[in-house]
Scaffold this motif. Structure first.
Motif, PDB file in Angstrom:
ATOM      1  N   TYR A 133      32.547  32.127  36.226  1.00 35.56           N
ATOM      2  CA  TYR A 133      33.198  31.781  37.486  1.00 35.56           C
ATOM      3  C   TYR A 133      32.226  30.990  38.373  1.00 35.56           C
ATOM      4  O   TYR A 133      31.013  31.198  38.307  1.00 35.56           O
ATOM      5  N   PRO A 134      32.748  30.096  39.211  1.00 31.46           N
ATOM      6  CA  PRO A 134      31.870  29.321  40.111  1.00 31.46           C
ATOM      7  C   PRO A 134      31.260  30.214  41.179  1.00 31.46           C
ATOM      8  O   PRO A 134      31.786  31.286  41.494  1.00 31.46           O
ATOM      9  N   GLU A 135      30.159  29.769  41.734  1.00 31.92           N
ATOM     10  CA  GLU A 135      29.518  30.528  42.804  1.00 31.92           C
ATOM     11  C   GLU A 135      30.456  30.614  44.008  1.00 31.92           C
ATOM     12  O   GLU A 135      31.144  29.645  44.336  1.00 31.92           O
ATOM     13  N   PRO A 136      30.504  31.760  44.669  1.00 30.09           N
ATOM     14  CA  PRO A 136      31.492  31.952  45.740  1.00 30.09           C
ATOM     15  C   PRO A 136      31.113  31.254  47.036  1.00 30.09           C
ATOM     16  O   PRO A 136      29.945  31.062  47.347  1.00 30.09           O
ATOM     17  N   GLN A 137      32.145  30.891  47.774  1.00 31.27           N
ATOM     18  CA  GLN A 137      32.009  30.480  49.156  1.00 31.27           C
ATOM     19  C   GLN A 137      32.175  31.724  50.036  1.00 31.27           C
ATOM     20  O   GLN A 137      32.716  32.737  49.593  1.00 31.27           O
ATOM     21  N   PRO A 138      31.712  31.688  51.291  1.00 35.91           N
ATOM     22  CA  PRO A 138      31.824  32.882  52.146  1.00 35.91           C
ATOM     23  C   PRO A 138      33.243  33.432  52.225  1.00 35.91           C
ATOM     24  O   PRO A 138      33.439  34.656  52.230  1.00 35.91           O
ATOM     25  N   ASN A 139      34.249  32.550  52.283  1.00 39.82           N
ATOM     26  CA  ASN A 139      35.632  33.020  52.380  1.00 39.82           C
ATOM     27  C   ASN A 139      36.119  33.715  51.115  1.00 39.82           C
ATOM     28  O   ASN A 139      37.138  34.413  51.139  1.00 39.82           O
ATOM     29  N   ASP A 140      35.421  33.516  50.003  1.00 38.99           N
ATOM     30  CA  ASP A 140      35.819  34.156  48.753  1.00 38.99           C
ATOM     31  C   ASP A 140      35.440  35.629  48.712  1.00 38.99           C
ATOM     32  O   ASP A 140      35.913  36.357  47.832  1.00 38.99           O
ATOM     33  N   LEU A 141      34.612  36.063  49.632  1.00 38.20           N
ATOM     34  CA  LEU A 141      34.024  37.399  49.545  1.00 38.20           C
ATOM     35  C   LEU A 141      34.596  38.387  50.548  1.00 38.20           C
ATOM     36  O   LEU A 141      34.118  39.516  50.627  1.00 38.20           O
ATOM     37  N   VAL A 142      35.608  37.979  51.309  1.00 36.59           N
ATOM     38  CA  VAL A 142      36.166  38.865  52.332  1.00 36.59           C
ATOM     39  C   VAL A 142      37.674  38.964  52.172  1.00 36.59           C
ATOM     40  O   VAL A 142      38.319  38.110  51.581  1.00 36.59           O
ATOM     41  N   ILE A 215      49.260  38.851  44.632  1.00 38.60           N
ATOM     42  CA  ILE A 215      48.307  39.878  44.228  1.00 38.60           C
ATOM     43  C   ILE A 215      47.670  39.510  42.887  1.00 38.60           C
ATOM     44  O   ILE A 215      46.491  39.808  42.644  1.00 38.60           O
ATOM     45  N   GLN A 216      48.398  38.849  42.021  1.00 38.53           N
ATOM     46  CA  GLN A 216      47.801  38.353  40.780  1.00 38.53           C
ATOM     47  C   GLN A 216      46.670  37.378  41.094  1.00 38.53           C
ATOM     48  O   GLN A 216      45.624  37.391  40.434  1.00 38.53           O
ATOM     49  N   ASN A 217      46.873  36.543  42.093  1.00 39.68           N
ATOM     50  CA  ASN A 217      45.810  35.619  42.503  1.00 39.68           C
ATOM     51  C   ASN A 217      44.622  36.384  43.075  1.00 39.68           C
ATOM     52  O   ASN A 217      43.457  36.049  42.811  1.00 39.68           O
ATOM     53  N   TYR A 218      44.900  37.430  43.851  1.00 38.97           N
ATOM     54  CA  TYR A 218      43.826  38.249  44.413  1.00 38.97           C
ATOM     55  C   TYR A 218      43.005  38.901  43.305  1.00 38.97           C
ATOM     56  O   TYR A 218      41.780  39.024  43.407  1.00 38.97           O
ATOM     57  N   GLN A 219      43.676  39.310  42.240  1.00 38.50           N
ATOM     58  CA  GLN A 219      42.976  39.965  41.135  1.00 38.50           C
ATOM     59  C   GLN A 219      41.947  39.028  40.487  1.00 38.50           C
ATOM     60  O   GLN A 219      40.941  39.489  39.948  1.00 38.50           O
ATOM     61  N   LEU A 220      42.179  37.722  40.546  1.00 36.85           N
ATOM     62  CA  LEU A 220      41.193  36.778  40.024  1.00 36.85           C
ATOM     63  C   LEU A 220      39.887  36.865  40.814  1.00 36.85           C
ATOM     64  O   LEU A 220      38.794  36.791  40.241  1.00 36.85           O
ATOM     65  N   TYR A 221      40.001  37.049  42.110  1.00 35.07           N
ATOM     66  CA  TYR A 221      38.807  37.191  42.945  1.00 35.07           C
ATOM     67  C   TYR A 221      38.147  38.554  42.732  1.00 35.07           C
ATOM     68  O   TYR A 221      36.928  38.686  42.885  1.00 35.07           O
ATOM     69  N   VAL A 222      38.945  39.540  42.405  1.00 37.79           N
ATOM     70  CA  VAL A 222      38.379  40.850  42.073  1.00 37.79           C
ATOM     71  C   VAL A 222      37.492  40.729  40.828  1.00 37.79           C
ATOM     72  O   VAL A 222      36.365  41.245  40.782  1.00 37.79           O
ATOM     73  N   LYS A 223      37.985  40.015  39.820  1.00 36.30           N
ATOM     74  CA  LYS A 223      37.215  39.832  38.599  1.00 36.30           C
ATOM     75  C   LYS A 223      36.004  38.927  38.810  1.00 36.30           C
ATOM     76  O   LYS A 223      34.936  39.157  38.239  1.00 36.30           O
ATOM     77  N   ALA A 224      36.175  37.890  39.623  1.00 32.58           N
ATOM     78  CA  ALA A 224      35.106  36.915  39.789  1.00 32.58           C
ATOM     79  C   ALA A 224      34.001  37.405  40.714  1.00 32.58           C
ATOM     80  O   ALA A 224      32.810  37.245  40.418  1.00 32.58           O
ATOM     81  N   TYR A 225      34.387  38.031  41.839  1.00 27.44           N
ATOM     82  CA  TYR A 225      33.395  38.329  42.877  1.00 27.44           C
ATOM     83  C   TYR A 225      33.376  39.789  43.303  1.00 27.44           C
ATOM     84  O   TYR A 225      32.730  40.130  44.292  1.00 27.44           O
ATOM     85  N   GLU A 226      34.124  40.636  42.591  1.00 28.77           N
ATOM     86  CA  GLU A 226      34.114  42.083  42.834  1.00 28.77           C
ATOM     87  C   GLU A 226      34.663  42.453  44.217  1.00 28.77           C
ATOM     88  O   GLU A 226      34.161  43.369  44.872  1.00 28.77           O
ATOM     89  N   LEU A 227      35.698  41.740  44.669  1.00 27.93           N
ATOM     90  CA  LEU A 227      36.421  42.221  45.841  1.00 27.93           C
ATOM     91  C   LEU A 227      37.001  43.602  45.531  1.00 27.93           C
ATOM     92  O   LEU A 227      37.352  43.899  44.390  1.00 27.93           O
ATOM     93  N   GLY A 228      37.109  44.434  46.554  1.00 30.81           N
ATOM     94  CA  GLY A 228      37.561  45.802  46.331  1.00 30.81           C
ATOM     95  C   GLY A 228      39.055  45.894  46.069  1.00 30.81           C
ATOM     96  O   GLY A 228      39.864  45.285  46.786  1.00 30.81           O
TER      97      GLY A 228
END
Length: 255
Positions: A133-142, A215-228
């Motif tokens: 996965y690409p390196e996250p931007q700040p908005n990807d982590l919240v 929510i499927q899209n959100y799950q991609l960020y969970v896998k990529a950047y460990e969003l809760g």
């Protein structure tokens, strides 16, 4: 005829001091204006430090505390009104039953049943991208407003009888809004992790969460950047009744 060398010298031109004096006066006048303006702005405080200024976060928390107190006061007054209305109001048992049913549908009464809780949280501090996965931007982590709205909408779609976000019951006029990294709900301010609890058929609620595209899209960020992302089931949970005010501008009677 006198000798020019012996003639008295003519008048010598004096330096032009008037413009200098005017400039000096203008500088002092400007300095005085700045001083007066600074004094009026500071109102006697030290404007070189923000120690005496109320920070925005302090203002938000203070307003949150006052809103909580007003909510408690509103709930107490509402209970008193219900008691007074119940004293010989000429209603029938059938009418009271209909009112109770409407109160349940409106979310102003407590609701108990099998429940499911979804917890959303920001990524861990100093989170990096997982492999691939690409390196996250700040908005990807919240957590964002659309993430919370996606969960709430999916739970309603899954047949939820009632929903609580954090410690507040949602009703038809509730709006889930975020400012920065904080949730503002019905005048109260919350920080992550965010807990959303719904009462209803747990299998249907889970399926609605799984099927929701947002929510499927959100799950991609969970896998990529460990969003809760966490789902818990409860054998029995009680949601509080809504106790705030209702700002209703348009309404049609329900037959």
């Amino acid at each position: 005829m006198s000798n020019s060398a012996d003639s008295p010298p003519g008048p010598v031109r004096r330096p032009a001091r008037r413009p200098v004096r005017l400039l000096t006066a203008a500088v002092f006048a400007l300095a005085g204006l700045i001083f007066v303006t600074s004094f009026n702005t500071a109102k006697g405080t030290n404007i070189r430090t923000d120690a005496s200024l109320l920070k925005l976060s302090d203002l938000i928390h203070e307003r949150d505390r006052k809103n909580a107190e007003l909510g408690d006061t509103t709930a107490a007054v509402r209970r008193e009104i219900d008691v007074l209305v119940g004293r010989d109001d000429g209603s029938t048992e059938a009418g009271n039953a209909r009112v109770r049913a409407l109160e349940k549908a409106a979310g102003t009464e407590k609701l108990t049943g099998r429940a499911l809780t979804v917890t959303l949280d920001d990524a861990p501090p100093n989170a990096t991208a997982n492999p691939g996965y690409p390196e996250p931007q700040p908005n990807d982590l919240v957590i964002h407003q659309q993430d919370l709205q996606a969960v709430v909408n999916a739970l309603w779609q899954g047949g939820a009888e009632g929903i609580r976000v954090m410690d507040q019951r949602l009703i038809s006029t509730s709006a889930v809004r975020c400012v920065g990294n904080t949730l503002i709900l019905q005048g109260r301010v919350y920080s992550p992790p965010y807990k959303i609890t719904a009462i209803g058929d747990q299998d249907r609620l889970r399926k609605a969460l799984t099927d929701a595209p947002a929510i499927q899209n959100y799950q991609l960020y969970v896998k990529a950047y460990e969003l809760g992302w966490k789902i818990d089931e409860h054998g029995e949970e009680t949601l509080p009744g809504y106790t705030g005010t209702v700002d209703l501008h348009y309404a049609d009677p329900v037959d």
